[in-house]
Motif scaffolding. Sequence first.
Motif, short mmCIF file in Angstrom:
data_model
loop_
_atom_site.label_atom_id
_atom_site.label_comp_id
_atom_site.label_asym_id
_atom_site.label_seq_id
_atom_site.Cartn_x
_atom_site.Cartn_y
_atom_site.Cartn_z
N ILE A 164 -24.14 15.77 103.48
CA ILE A 164 -25.47 15.32 103.90
C ILE A 164 -25.35 13.96 104.59
N PRO A 165 -25.62 13.88 105.88
CA PRO A 165 -25.61 12.57 106.57
C PRO A 165 -26.83 11.74 106.16
N TYR A 166 -26.82 10.50 106.53
CA TYR A 166 -27.99 9.65 106.40
C TYR A 166 -28.92 9.90 107.58
N PRO A 167 -30.21 9.63 107.42
CA PRO A 167 -31.10 9.71 108.58
C PRO A 167 -30.78 8.60 109.58
N THR A 168 -31.21 8.78 110.81
CA THR A 168 -31.06 7.76 111.84
C THR A 168 -32.45 7.33 112.28
N VAL A 169 -32.53 6.61 113.37
CA VAL A 169 -33.81 6.19 113.94
C VAL A 169 -34.03 6.97 115.22
N SER A 488 -32.83 -1.12 108.90
CA SER A 488 -33.26 0.15 108.32
C SER A 488 -32.24 0.72 107.35
N ALA A 489 -30.99 0.29 107.44
CA ALA A 489 -29.97 0.76 106.51
C ALA A 489 -30.26 0.32 105.08
N LEU A 500 -22.82 2.84 104.09
CA LEU A 500 -22.74 1.39 104.01
C LEU A 500 -22.87 0.87 102.58
N PHE A 501 -24.01 1.15 101.94
CA PHE A 501 -24.28 0.58 100.63
C PHE A 501 -24.69 1.68 99.65
N SER A 502 -24.25 1.55 98.42
CA SER A 502 -24.74 2.45 97.39
C SER A 502 -26.15 2.05 96.99
N ARG A 503 -26.86 3.00 96.43
CA ARG A 503 -28.21 2.71 95.96
C ARG A 503 -28.19 1.62 94.88
N ASP A 504 -27.19 1.67 94.00
CA ASP A 504 -27.10 0.67 92.94
C ASP A 504 -26.90 -0.73 93.50
N GLY A 546 -36.68 -9.46 103.03
CA GLY A 546 -36.42 -9.87 104.41
C GLY A 546 -35.97 -11.31 104.44
N HIS A 547 -36.20 -11.93 105.58
CA HIS A 547 -35.82 -13.34 105.73
C HIS A 547 -36.53 -13.91 106.95
N GLN A 548 -36.48 -15.22 107.06
CA GLN A 548 -37.07 -15.95 108.17
C GLN A 548 -36.00 -16.83 108.78
N GLY A 549 -36.18 -17.20 110.05
CA GLY A 549 -35.24 -18.09 110.72
C GLY A 549 -35.96 -19.25 111.37
N TRP A 550 -35.30 -20.42 111.38
CA TRP A 550 -35.94 -21.66 111.82
C TRP A 550 -36.34 -21.63 113.29
N THR A 551 -35.65 -20.87 114.09
CA THR A 551 -36.00 -20.78 115.51
C THR A 551 -37.29 -19.99 115.73
N GLY A 552 -37.78 -19.31 114.68
CA GLY A 552 -39.02 -18.54 114.79
C GLY A 552 -38.80 -17.05 114.70
N THR A 553 -38.01 -16.60 113.73
CA THR A 553 -37.68 -15.18 113.62
C THR A 553 -38.02 -14.66 112.23
N LEU A 554 -38.34 -13.37 112.17
CA LEU A 554 -38.72 -12.74 110.92
C LEU A 554 -38.23 -11.30 110.89
N SER A 555 -37.67 -10.90 109.74
CA SER A 555 -37.41 -9.49 109.50
C SER A 555 -37.97 -9.15 108.13
N MET A 556 -38.60 -7.97 108.02
CA MET A 556 -39.13 -7.54 106.73
C MET A 556 -38.91 -6.05 106.57
N ILE A 557 -38.61 -5.66 105.32
CA ILE A 557 -38.28 -4.28 104.99
C ILE A 557 -39.10 -3.91 103.76
N ASP A 558 -40.02 -2.97 103.90
CA ASP A 558 -40.86 -2.53 102.79
C ASP A 558 -40.46 -1.12 102.41
N PRO A 559 -39.68 -0.96 101.33
CA PRO A 559 -39.21 0.38 100.97
C PRO A 559 -40.33 1.31 100.55
N SER A 560 -41.42 0.79 100.01
CA SER A 560 -42.52 1.67 99.59
C SER A 560 -43.16 2.35 100.78
#
Length: 695
Positions: A164-169, A488-489, A500-504, A546-560
């Motif tokens: 079973i592969p992982y999904p992609t985008v 998304s990984a 890449l990463f185990s669920r645990d 997620g995280h923020q960056g001082w230059t003005g960047t944002l990433s957020m991941i909501d698993p729900s």
Amino acid sequence: MKKMTRRNFLKTSAFAGAAALTAGAALPAGAAAPAAAPAAAPAAEAEAENGLFSAARVTAAGLPAGGWQAELTFPDWAGYVDDTLAMNGMYTFFGYSGQGTLYVTPAAGVTDFALFINNRAVDTGKMAGGSTWAVDFSQLAVNGLNTLQLCCIRPAGQTVQVHIPYPTVIEGKPADVGLNPAVLDAIDRIVAADVAHGFTSAQMAVIKDGRMVYRNAWGTVNAYNPDGTPKTDSPAVTNDTLYDLASNTKMYSVNYALQYLVTNGQVSLDARIADLLGSAFVDDTIEISYSGYENPGLDKVKAWKSELTIRDVLRHQAGFPADPQYHNDAFDQTTQAAAPGVPNVLYAGAGGDEATRSRTLEAIFKTPLMYEPGTKTLYSDVDYMLLDFVIEKVTGKRLDIYLAETFWQPMGLSRITYRPLDNGFGPGDCAATELNGNTRDGAVSFTGVRTYTLQGEVHDEKAYYAMGGISGHAGLFANASDLAVLASAMLDGGYGNVRLFSRDVIDTFTAPKIESAANWGLGWWREGDMARPWYFGTQSSSGTVGHQGWTGTLSMIDPSERLVVVYLTNKINSPVTDPAANPNQFDGNWYTASTLGFVAQLLYQGLKSRAGSPDAALDALLADMTAEHFKLVASDGAVSAAHPRVQSAYAMLEVLVERGAQPFRFTARRYAEDALNLLDPVRDADELAALREQL
């Protein structure tokens, strides 16, 4: 009476599934560029309705080496027999509606078996033993957890393997995932209005349920001349433009590398730094009495350092100072402040080369701890500079090379890199940052400081001067689309046939590091109990990271919500508002577009989990945002119309008026008319006249 064979039963069964065996199928390679899911041919649709499928034979040799979401052998995939465990014939995996292929390999002696996906039967009659078959189950897939059932293998004692592969985008539209485009339009108009009033640039990508449903870019790659006047000849930002990610680097370099290494048993979170990097990490420590902190003595500090683990450092509880500025030759380590004429006892140089990078590691070894590890949280770039060297020691490769080989290349990501100017990109491919190097428009100076507009070079001083542009705390450049695919990984642990990463491990890194600081995981910022609404909004789940960056960047991941949002700006590509008062307050910081969290706040309004159309709520929300802007204008005193605080208020008001001017939007019009009263009749006379005419 005609004998009812298994094939005939599937033809007539009311519950026959819609899965299909794809002809000539090959295993998908991980690819960042989204591709639309192929539409089913009419004949295939008719076959799906009747439980008939066309099979394609794929040889075992056609299975490339790679990682899998699951590699299962039935019966009894769990490896033991227990008649109470129906799970022995079932497996649940992560997937998305509209995509999905699994690979089934019956042993040579298999004559028959039953296969179900999400309780829908798949025709296995064509699956000859000894061959591998690709099963396209995209029409049966659901968002989130999917269940495979494989049982009743004949003859007894034979086996069937499933990969079973992982999904992609894949490419998608907001409507595909129940995202109301009205919220995206509101975000678009706010950023565009800010750009029209002096904001620099932005870029955004949204992935929902495995689909890239939104990409956009605003502004120009370099908005201002070094003297602070608007730059009129700069090209527009595109969705391909690279942005300096600043501290977002931490998650997608060090955290990703460590999550991978821990998953594969190559390092332990409880490994001691001194055991990994050598005794010099402790032995070379010097004594510094930090202002405001008790000095327990050098022996005690060395004892603390000797016990530090990777886990301690990821928690930002290791004891290191936040910013010892190893690159600044005039920095007082006692006060942790720039001090002309005071030699920096931890100075490593500012050459930005490998020799300086090596001296920086030596300087980290010399650095004493400021407080007892575990007693407080102090966000420190040193933590991730140190972990960079740990990763390089464990892997035997420089961080940028390791990340490219482990993540970017296997996932097909071509627009993420360190040192873009050395890796095939030109300055015009990168959004510029500070106008006058690292001088804050003349307020900061040290030996070797850059004074030219930074474009394609990392802005962060420690990353550039001390670490040669490659560090665990800063230095990555990317466009929003590639970073969103990479992020998304974190939802399921892999991409295509790249494990890449185990669920645990994902759970370990994203869980609250302690109950009293649930806004932190291991490095990851967490929403927790609404602890980071300035970045993730007030509607994201508590497990959002997620995280923020001082230059003005944002990433957020909501698993729900199976949601990834990447929003990048270069807000510091603007003049410093008042270098004497605050050299870190750039004009770009005053705008709505720079606040980062407004994106999430509006975006969640449009998710299908929120009942009803968001239009009326958006009108009210935008009216409230406008009022808040003018409260801030008033709190800052009688600033001129040219001040970016006022210009951003104008931009917000214009968005509201534009909505109110649309036909039959009577409530929005009332909000807009009320908001005009917020304008100062003298300072804002021109703006007031223009908006009244528009209404």
